[in-house]
Design a protein around this motif. Structure first.
Motif, mmCIF file in Angstrom:
data_model
loop_
_atom_site.group_PDB
_atom_site.id
_atom_site.type_symbol
_atom_site.label_atom_id
_atom_site.label_comp_id
_atom_site.label_asym_id
_atom_site.label_seq_id
_atom_site.Cartn_x
_atom_site.Cartn_y
_atom_site.Cartn_z
ATOM 1 N N TYR A 1 0.793 -1.226 0.000
ATOM 2 C CA TYR A 1 0.000 0.000 0.000
ATOM 3 C C TYR A 1 0.832 1.286 0.000
ATOM 4 C CZ TYR A 1 -4.971 0.838 -0.059
ATOM 5 O OH TYR A 1 -6.240 1.109 -0.478
ATOM 6 N N PRO A 2 1.949 1.335 0.724
ATOM 7 C CA PRO A 2 2.726 2.581 0.718
ATOM 8 C C PRO A 2 3.242 2.986 -0.651
ATOM 9 C CG PRO A 2 3.340 1.234 2.592
ATOM 10 C CD PRO A 2 2.455 0.382 1.723
ATOM 11 N N LEU A 3 3.293 2.072 -1.610
ATOM 12 C CA LEU A 3 3.709 2.448 -2.960
ATOM 13 C C LEU A 3 2.777 3.497 -3.550
ATOM 14 C CD1 LEU A 3 4.788 -0.926 -4.616
ATOM 15 C CD2 LEU A 3 6.236 1.044 -4.119
ATOM 16 N N GLN A 4 1.551 3.523 -3.081
ATOM 17 C CA GLN A 4 0.594 4.524 -3.565
ATOM 18 C C GLN A 4 1.120 5.927 -3.314
ATOM 19 O OE1 GLN A 4 -3.950 4.380 -3.008
ATOM 20 N NE2 GLN A 4 -3.263 5.685 -1.345
ATOM 21 N N ALA A 5 1.663 6.147 -2.110
ATOM 22 C CA ALA A 5 2.210 7.462 -1.770
ATOM 23 C C ALA A 5 3.424 7.782 -2.629
ATOM 24 C CB ALA A 5 2.579 7.505 -0.288
ATOM 25 N N VAL A 6 4.270 6.776 -2.889
ATOM 26 C CA VAL A 6 5.464 6.997 -3.707
ATOM 27 C C VAL A 6 5.076 7.421 -5.121
ATOM 28 C CG1 VAL A 6 7.509 5.918 -4.709
ATOM 29 C CG2 VAL A 6 6.834 5.366 -2.372
ATOM 30 N N PHE A 7 4.156 6.666 -5.733
ATOM 31 C CA PHE A 7 3.727 6.997 -7.092
ATOM 32 C C PHE A 7 3.035 8.358 -7.143
ATOM 33 C CE2 PHE A 7 3.660 2.225 -7.845
ATOM 34 C CZ PHE A 7 4.809 2.254 -8.628
ATOM 35 N N ALA A 8 2.262 8.670 -6.099
ATOM 36 C CA ALA A 8 1.570 9.956 -6.057
ATOM 37 C C ALA A 8 2.566 11.111 -6.039
ATOM 38 C CB ALA A 8 0.657 10.024 -4.832
ATOM 39 N N VAL A 9 3.634 10.957 -5.261
ATOM 40 C CA VAL A 9 4.640 12.016 -5.179
ATOM 41 C C VAL A 9 5.412 12.135 -6.492
ATOM 42 C CG1 VAL A 9 6.753 12.758 -4.018
ATOM 43 C CG2 VAL A 9 4.857 11.841 -2.681
ATOM 44 N N ILE A 10 5.755 11.004 -7.111
ATOM 45 C CA ILE A 10 6.474 11.037 -8.395
ATOM 46 C C ILE A 10 5.640 11.745 -9.458
ATOM 47 C CG2 ILE A 10 7.369 9.634 -10.290
ATOM 48 C CD1 ILE A 10 8.202 7.556 -8.221
ATOM 49 N N LEU A 11 4.370 11.361 -9.555
ATOM 50 C CA LEU A 11 3.492 11.991 -10.540
ATOM 51 C C LEU A 11 3.262 13.462 -10.215
ATOM 52 C CD1 LEU A 11 0.877 9.125 -10.989
ATOM 53 C CD2 LEU A 11 2.590 9.873 -12.647
ATOM 54 N N GLY A 12 3.171 13.777 -8.918
ATOM 55 C CA GLY A 12 3.015 15.168 -8.512
ATOM 56 C C GLY A 12 4.227 16.008 -8.891
ATOM 57 N N PHE A 13 5.404 15.407 -8.833
ATOM 58 C CA PHE A 13 6.632 16.105 -9.205
ATOM 59 C C PHE A 13 6.618 16.477 -10.683
ATOM 60 C CE2 PHE A 13 10.940 15.781 -11.009
ATOM 61 C CZ PHE A 13 11.579 16.796 -10.313
ATOM 62 N N PHE A 14 6.184 15.538 -11.536
ATOM 63 C CA PHE A 14 6.216 15.779 -12.977
ATOM 64 C C PHE A 14 5.013 16.585 -13.473
ATOM 65 C CE2 PHE A 14 9.043 12.029 -12.779
ATOM 66 C CZ PHE A 14 10.124 12.530 -13.502
ATOM 67 N N LEU A 15 3.845 16.370 -12.863
ATOM 68 C CA LEU A 15 2.631 16.993 -13.380
ATOM 69 C C LEU A 15 2.190 18.227 -12.600
ATOM 70 C CD1 LEU A 15 0.552 13.757 -14.141
ATOM 71 C CD2 LEU A 15 1.945 15.106 -15.713
ATOM 72 N N LEU A 16 2.578 18.300 -11.314
ATOM 73 C CA LEU A 16 2.139 19.427 -10.493
ATOM 74 C C LEU A 16 3.299 20.262 -9.967
ATOM 75 C CD1 LEU A 16 -0.557 17.518 -8.391
ATOM 76 C CD2 LEU A 16 -0.931 18.920 -10.430
#
Length: 302
Positions: free
Chosen positions: A247-262
């Protein structure tokens, strides 16, 4: 057995990547589209997709004894959980919401122990500690604290989803992941549609831009239909407590995508937290292989 385990790991990675992307997509539209409408349109699109894909299997009869579990999955898993989570994201922020959602491994394991009688080993306990520690560090470096009320909403979504996942574990081996996901979402629409209708009527109507429609379609097809089907498939192949460790991978992917898209910042805290999460997954993989070897030895001819 080995192939099924590898398939389960692939499903879990894809599941949490898609769920991580939900945070970014939701954040992009929350200021212009009401939460109840977002929460409703997602399963509507998902049901259309899943209904088309699984149309040959729709005649599967659900035992009367299992209907109550299916209703619980639909209400808690596909209605209450996303709605509570969206409210939590809006009030406390995406980073804090992802942090609180990282408590899912602990809650799912506790519920699985109580309902499914799954065992808690020392290695699984260590994995849980690593997972939570990694998610805490990642999320703490990604955003602000947020409001206390929002945190309570996200906590409620964690509890809701933990119970739903445990009952998913009971039904998916019997009926299949896609059927249970489809029926669960259909049940959720009994509650989603009135909630969205009341919201739209109260607002005097709403307008959704082409970009937001694209995001909503993505949430429905990938963030909901595909992700929940992959999650259900994972639960049919591995114990709920094992699946929850990812489940913690969700936070990792969210931060990675947030870095590139937001344009969100990724610092050393992210790297260190991600390292702990990778260690959690490696230990879990080693434990699964050890159990496989033990089962092969037990069933080997003497």
């Amino acid at each position: 057995m080995k192939n099924n385990t590898n398939l389960a790991y692939v499903c879990l990675l894809l599941t949490f990547f898609l769920w991580g992307s939900v945070y970014v997509a939701s954040k992009l539209m929350m200021d212009s589209v009401p939460i109840f409408v977002i929460a409703c349109i997602r399963p509507v699109i998902a049901v259309l997709m899943l209904g088309f894909i699984s149309r040959r299997h729709l005649r599967v009869a659900i035992d009367r004894a299992d209907l109550k579990y299916l209703f619980i999955i639909g209400f808690l898993g596909y209605y209450a959980t996303p709605l509570l989570n969206f409210v939590g994201i809006k009030l406390s922020g995406a980073a804090m919401a992802s942090l609180i959602n990282s408590l899912n491994p602990v809650m799912i394991t506790i519920v699985a122990m109580l309902i499914l009688r799954e065992k808690m080993t020392r290695l699984k306990l260590l994995c849980l500690i690593l997972a939570l520690g990694g998610a805490l560090i990642v999320s703490s470096g990604a955003g602000s604290r947020g409001a206390a009320v929002g945190i309570l909403f996200v906590l409620a979504s964690v509890i809701s989803w933990s119970f739903a996942s445990t009952f998913l574990r009971k039904l998916t081996p019997k009926y299949g992941a896609m059927i249970i996901t489809l029926y669960g979402m259909l049940i959720s629409l009994i509650f989603h549609i009135p909630s969205a209708a009341i919201t739209i009527i109260s607002a005097g109507g709403i307008q959704i831009s082409p970009l937001n429609w694209a995001l909503l379609i993505y949430l429905g097809l990938f963030g909901t239909a595909a992700a929940h089907t992959l999650w259900s498939k994972s639960l049919s192949l591995l114990p709920a407590s094992t699946c929850s460790l990812f489940y913690p991978l969700q936070a990792v992917f969210a931060v990675i995508l947030g870095f590139f898209l937001l344009d969100e910042h990724i610092g050393l805290s992210f790297a260190f937290g991600a390292l702990l999460i990778v260690a959690d997954i490696v230990l879990n993989f080693v434990d699964m292989r050890r159990q496989q070897r033990a089962n092969l030895t037990l069933h080997a001819p003497h």
